[in-house]
Design an enzyme around this catalytic site. Structure first.
Site, PDB file in Angstrom:
ATOM      1  N   ALA A  66       9.900  36.820   4.481  1.00 16.83           N
ATOM      2  CA  ALA A  66      10.716  35.614   4.390  1.00 16.83           C
ATOM      3  C   ALA A  66       9.811  34.389   4.435  1.00 16.83           C
ATOM      4  O   ALA A  66       8.678  34.454   4.907  1.00 16.83           O
ATOM      5  CB  ALA A  66      11.714  35.568   5.551  1.00 16.83           C
ATOM      6  N   GLY A 112      11.417  40.678   5.504  1.00 17.82           N
ATOM      7  CA  GLY A 112      12.601  40.590   4.657  1.00 17.82           C
ATOM      8  C   GLY A 112      12.450  41.322   3.341  1.00 17.82           C
ATOM      9  O   GLY A 112      13.442  41.747   2.745  1.00 17.82           O
ATOM     10  N   GLU A 115      13.268  44.870   4.152  1.00 18.07           N
ATOM     11  CA  GLU A 115      14.705  44.902   4.401  1.00 18.07           C
ATOM     12  C   GLU A 115      15.486  44.850   3.090  1.00 18.07           C
ATOM     13  O   GLU A 115      16.513  45.522   2.941  1.00 18.07           O
ATOM     14  CB  GLU A 115      15.093  43.741   5.315  1.00 18.07           C
ATOM     15  N   GLU A 135       7.688  41.457  12.227  1.00 19.75           N
ATOM     16  CA  GLU A 135       8.322  40.299  12.871  1.00 19.75           C
ATOM     17  C   GLU A 135       7.913  40.092  14.326  1.00 19.75           C
ATOM     18  O   GLU A 135       7.798  38.952  14.790  1.00 19.75           O
ATOM     19  CB  GLU A 135       9.853  40.428  12.776  1.00 19.75           C
TER      20      GLU A 135
END
Length: 260
Positions: A66, A112, A115, A135
């Site tokens: 992200a 992300g 994900e 993360e």
């Protein structure tokens, strides 16, 4: 439709969506998430699209994570809203799409990005792919479904280790873990995804829609997956695809499914 951060093309029943921010290693930001939602929604409604492939532009990254600069100064309330809206708009949306979605992981799939790949119905990877959820190294946890989907795919112990160490695994290890279905040289990745898509497209799109719903039901709290399977199985008997499929089998010919 024209997009700023992604590309979307449709050929021979396959819509290929490409995250196109190579200077940012295809990192996800709000604009990209919004455009991806729009592209998936359009492809899902397109009668000519039978399979969707998602990949990243360039040779380095699928999606490298992200865009941290967008949320570095968020408070608790804004962070919860970010995760909730992102999951609903994109990640859960992809998982529950009735059109099959293949992630072609062509490099780094981190945070992300992993994900996003895990939200797809299954994944193929290039030999140079690296995957992880780093993360906790930033003082946060995965917020787009990573703590839920990773254990489903690789098991609780492996997911715990991957999340806690914030480490990356290579494509071969991802294959061993069951995180990806196939590994191939990068130059052959899209061809492999398209080959698999071709096999999918020979079958009933109506039946595949029911199968996706039944398989997903097993991972949803409060839903009896077996009961969902029974209902979807029964629905198939009222479709034109079922009539064509069984008739073709009995007549020893190739089925030509109308998709109804």
């Amino acid at each position: 439709m024209n997009y700023d951060t992604i590309l979307s093309t449709t050929n021979n029943g396959i819509t290929t969506i490409t995250v196109n921010r190579p200077n940012k290693l295809n990192a996800l930001n709000k604009a990209t998430i919004g455009e991806l939602h729009g592209a998936f929604k359009a492809a899902g409604k397109d009668k000519d699209t039978k399979v969707i492939i998602i990949t990243g532009s360039g040779e380095k990254a699928f999606v490298a994570g992200a865009d941290i600069s967008e949320f570095a100064d968020f408070d608790v309330k804004n962070a919860e809203k970010l995760a909730a809206e992102g999951q609903k708009m994109l990640f859960d949306y992809i998982e529950n799409l009735s059109t099959p979605v293949i992630a072609a992981v062509n490099g780094f799939a981190l945070g992300g990005g992993l994900e996003l790949a895990m939200a797809c119905h299954f994944r193929v990877a290039s030999t140079n792919a690296k995957m992880g959820l780093p993360e906790v190294s930033l003082g946060v946890i995965p917020g787009y479904g990573g703590t839920q989907r990773l254990p489903q795919l690789v098991g609780k112990g492996r997911a715990m280790e991957m999340v806690m160490t914030a480490g990356m695994i290579d494509a071969d290890k991802a294959l061993e873990y069951g995180l990806v279905n196939h590994v191939t040289p990068q130059e052959e990745l899209i061809a492999l995804a398209e080959k698999i898509a071709g096999k999918i497209m020979r079958n009933s799109s109506v039946a595949i829609k029911g199968a996706i719903k039944a398989i997903n039901a097993n991972y949803k709290d409060g839903i009896d997956g077996y009961n969902t399977e029974i209902k979807q199985f029964g629905k198939c008997f009222g479709t034109e695809d079922f009539k064509e499929g069984t008739t073709a089998f009995l007549e020893k010919r190739k089925a030509e499914f109308p998709g109804k």
